[in-house]
Write an enzyme that holds these catalytic residues in place. Sequence first.
Site, short mmCIF file in Angstrom:
data_model
loop_
_atom_site.label_atom_id
_atom_site.label_comp_id
_atom_site.label_asym_id
_atom_site.label_seq_id
_atom_site.Cartn_x
_atom_site.Cartn_y
_atom_site.Cartn_z
N LEU A 86 -83.95 -28.17 -62.32
CA LEU A 86 -85.14 -28.21 -63.18
C LEU A 86 -85.10 -27.17 -64.30
O LEU A 86 -85.81 -27.27 -65.29
CB LEU A 86 -86.41 -27.98 -62.35
N TYR B 180 -92.67 -15.87 -52.23
CA TYR B 180 -92.84 -17.33 -52.16
C TYR B 180 -94.31 -17.70 -52.38
O TYR B 180 -94.63 -18.53 -53.23
CB TYR B 180 -92.36 -17.84 -50.78
N LYS C 230 -96.47 -19.80 -55.55
CA LYS C 230 -97.41 -20.92 -55.39
C LYS C 230 -98.75 -20.58 -56.08
O LYS C 230 -99.33 -21.42 -56.77
CB LYS C 230 -97.66 -21.23 -53.91
N ARG D 22 -94.32 -10.99 -35.50
CA ARG D 22 -93.54 -10.99 -36.75
C ARG D 22 -94.41 -10.39 -37.86
O ARG D 22 -95.58 -10.77 -38.00
CB ARG D 22 -93.14 -12.43 -37.09
N SER E 278 -99.43 -24.57 -50.92
CA SER E 278 -99.33 -24.18 -49.52
C SER E 278 -100.59 -23.44 -49.08
O SER E 278 -101.25 -22.76 -49.89
CB SER E 278 -98.13 -23.24 -49.38
P1 NAD Z 1 -86.94 -28.50 -49.13
O1 NAD Z 1 -86.19 -27.26 -49.43
O2 NAD Z 1 -86.47 -29.37 -48.02
O3 NAD Z 1 -87.05 -29.40 -50.45
C1 NAD Z 1 -87.11 -28.84 -51.74
C2 NAD Z 1 -86.06 -29.55 -52.58
O4 NAD Z 1 -86.08 -29.01 -53.90
C3 NAD Z 1 -84.64 -29.36 -52.04
O5 NAD Z 1 -84.03 -30.62 -51.88
C4 NAD Z 1 -83.94 -28.51 -53.10
O6 NAD Z 1 -82.58 -28.84 -53.21
C5 NAD Z 1 -84.75 -28.85 -54.34
N1 NAD Z 1 -84.76 -27.82 -55.38
C6 NAD Z 1 -85.05 -26.49 -55.24
N2 NAD Z 1 -84.98 -25.88 -56.43
C7 NAD Z 1 -84.64 -26.82 -57.34
C8 NAD Z 1 -84.41 -26.80 -58.74
N3 NAD Z 1 -84.48 -25.67 -59.46
N4 NAD Z 1 -84.09 -27.96 -59.37
C9 NAD Z 1 -83.98 -29.11 -58.67
N5 NAD Z 1 -84.19 -29.19 -57.34
C10 NAD Z 1 -84.51 -28.05 -56.70
O7 NAD Z 1 -88.46 -28.08 -48.91
P2 NAD Z 1 -89.70 -28.94 -48.36
O8 NAD Z 1 -90.06 -28.42 -47.03
O9 NAD Z 1 -89.43 -30.37 -48.53
O10 NAD Z 1 -90.80 -28.46 -49.38
C11 NAD Z 1 -91.14 -29.19 -50.53
C12 NAD Z 1 -92.20 -28.44 -51.31
O11 NAD Z 1 -93.34 -28.23 -50.48
C13 NAD Z 1 -91.74 -27.04 -51.75
O12 NAD Z 1 -92.29 -26.78 -53.03
C14 NAD Z 1 -92.35 -26.15 -50.71
O13 NAD Z 1 -92.58 -24.86 -51.20
C15 NAD Z 1 -93.67 -26.86 -50.44
N6 NAD Z 1 -94.24 -26.53 -49.11
C16 NAD Z 1 -93.44 -26.69 -47.99
C17 NAD Z 1 -93.96 -26.35 -46.75
C18 NAD Z 1 -93.11 -26.48 -45.50
O14 NAD Z 1 -93.46 -25.87 -44.49
N7 NAD Z 1 -92.03 -27.25 -45.49
C19 NAD Z 1 -95.28 -25.85 -46.64
C20 NAD Z 1 -96.04 -25.72 -47.79
C21 NAD Z 1 -95.50 -26.06 -49.03
N1 UDP Z 2 -92.74 -18.48 -34.59
C1 UDP Z 2 -92.19 -17.98 -33.42
N2 UDP Z 2 -90.82 -17.97 -33.30
C2 UDP Z 2 -89.98 -18.41 -34.28
C3 UDP Z 2 -90.55 -18.93 -35.47
C4 UDP Z 2 -91.94 -18.94 -35.60
O1 UDP Z 2 -92.91 -17.58 -32.52
O2 UDP Z 2 -88.75 -18.35 -34.12
C5 UDP Z 2 -94.21 -18.52 -34.75
C6 UDP Z 2 -94.70 -17.70 -35.93
O3 UDP Z 2 -94.92 -16.37 -35.52
C7 UDP Z 2 -96.00 -18.43 -36.31
C8 UDP Z 2 -95.71 -19.89 -35.92
O4 UDP Z 2 -94.60 -19.86 -35.03
O5 UDP Z 2 -97.06 -17.98 -35.51
C9 UDP Z 2 -95.36 -20.76 -37.11
O6 UDP Z 2 -94.36 -20.10 -37.85
P1 UDP Z 2 -93.63 -20.80 -39.08
O7 UDP Z 2 -92.67 -19.80 -39.65
O8 UDP Z 2 -93.09 -22.12 -38.66
O9 UDP Z 2 -94.82 -21.09 -40.09
P2 UDP Z 2 -95.84 -20.09 -40.86
O10 UDP Z 2 -95.57 -18.70 -40.41
O11 UDP Z 2 -95.52 -20.31 -42.28
O12 UDP Z 2 -97.20 -20.57 -40.49
#
Ligand code: NAD
Ligand code: UDP
Length: 337
Positions: free
Chosen positions: A59, A150, A154, A294, A125
Amino acid sequence: MSILVTGGAGYIGSHTAVELLNAGEEIVIVDNLINSQIETIDKIKQITGKDFKFYQVDLLDGENLQKIFEENSDIESVIHFAGLKAVGESVEKPLEYYKNNLIGTITLLETMRKYNCKKIIFSSSATVYGEQVSVKYVETMKRGETTSTYGTTKAIIEKMLEDIYFADNSWNISILRYFNPIGAHDSGLIGEDPKGIPNNLMPFIMKVANKEIDHLNIFGNDYDTKDGTAARDYIHVVDLAKGHLKALEKLNSEKNGLYVYNLGTGTPYTVQEIVDTFKKTNNIEVPYEYTERRAGDLPIFYADPTKARNELGWVAEKNIEDMCKDSWNFVKTTKQK
Ligand code: NAD
Ligand code: UDP
């Protein structure tokens, strides 16, 4: 008309791509594959029986991003998943995270404006709420103090989108705040498969169940929760994917605006409950130990999903057993052949 899906080879993006294609939408995926595999693109095609264009483009590469818009003049909206997402790594490499997530988004928004494409759904998020007085997060709360780079990316992008809409209300923007996505598509073909040692709970549990790691550390068992372990709002990734279709429907049907929605179930589960349910549903051992809390973890938080239900007509339908079953099915299908 087609939808550009940035980060569509990733975990949530690939599941959303499947739901979009199944709903008959045309899509174009752009991903630089920094955290995903090219095979996922074929798997999306295999699951849906549909074809689409894929561009391996960063991007930050504005020139090639423009080419995508030139070659696909029917792109009408963007679902923007692409970004780096590892909380711990973001604290160690803030510059890399600011550059990738902020400059990537700015380059995307500039390109969209140039091609007069002003409809965007952004992956935000629950982390933007920070620490609040109430642990049931509702969209009317102000963004809180973020605890990682991170999270800060956001929060900054959310603010950027607000400012852009304020200056030019021909933009039409939906900010979706995800809680804790887990689970996988029931085909077992796509799911979450982080490289190296996972940070998040469910990917870690899967590696332990698959005997790639010998035990899970449960971070803290002295929180003020029902069993002392921390609680989160886990949501099935397919429910989350469907939320994007509802958000898009809303952007397509209503007057321009900037909308913010929580996507969660509204029900918190503790780490202990997740581990116990995973073991029981899949009839498999998950050895664990209790360790220190953690740093930076909150005891509990979860979504108030009322706004998404009332305005989008979206509710999460899958339960915690489905999440545990589908996560494990993905491992069995992809790694134990
Ligand atoms: P992911 O890492 O599996 O997917 C993100 C994708 O973006 C990857 O395929 C990566 O290769 C691509 N990417 C990263 N930087 C790029 C760039 N500069 N140009 C082109 N492609 C790029 O992550 P995900 O879990 O699918 O998350 C998707 C979105 O949702 C992210 O923005 C993440 O921050 C957000 N999000 C995820 C979670 C979660 O727990 N998975 C929670 C809240 C928000
Ligand atoms: N967690 C844990 N062991 C691990 C990873 C996560 O006990 O190896 C716990 C962490 O402390 C949190 C919950 O699982 O309470 C969810 O963690 P995760 O990192 O998946 O998500 P987030 O912290 O972003 O909510």
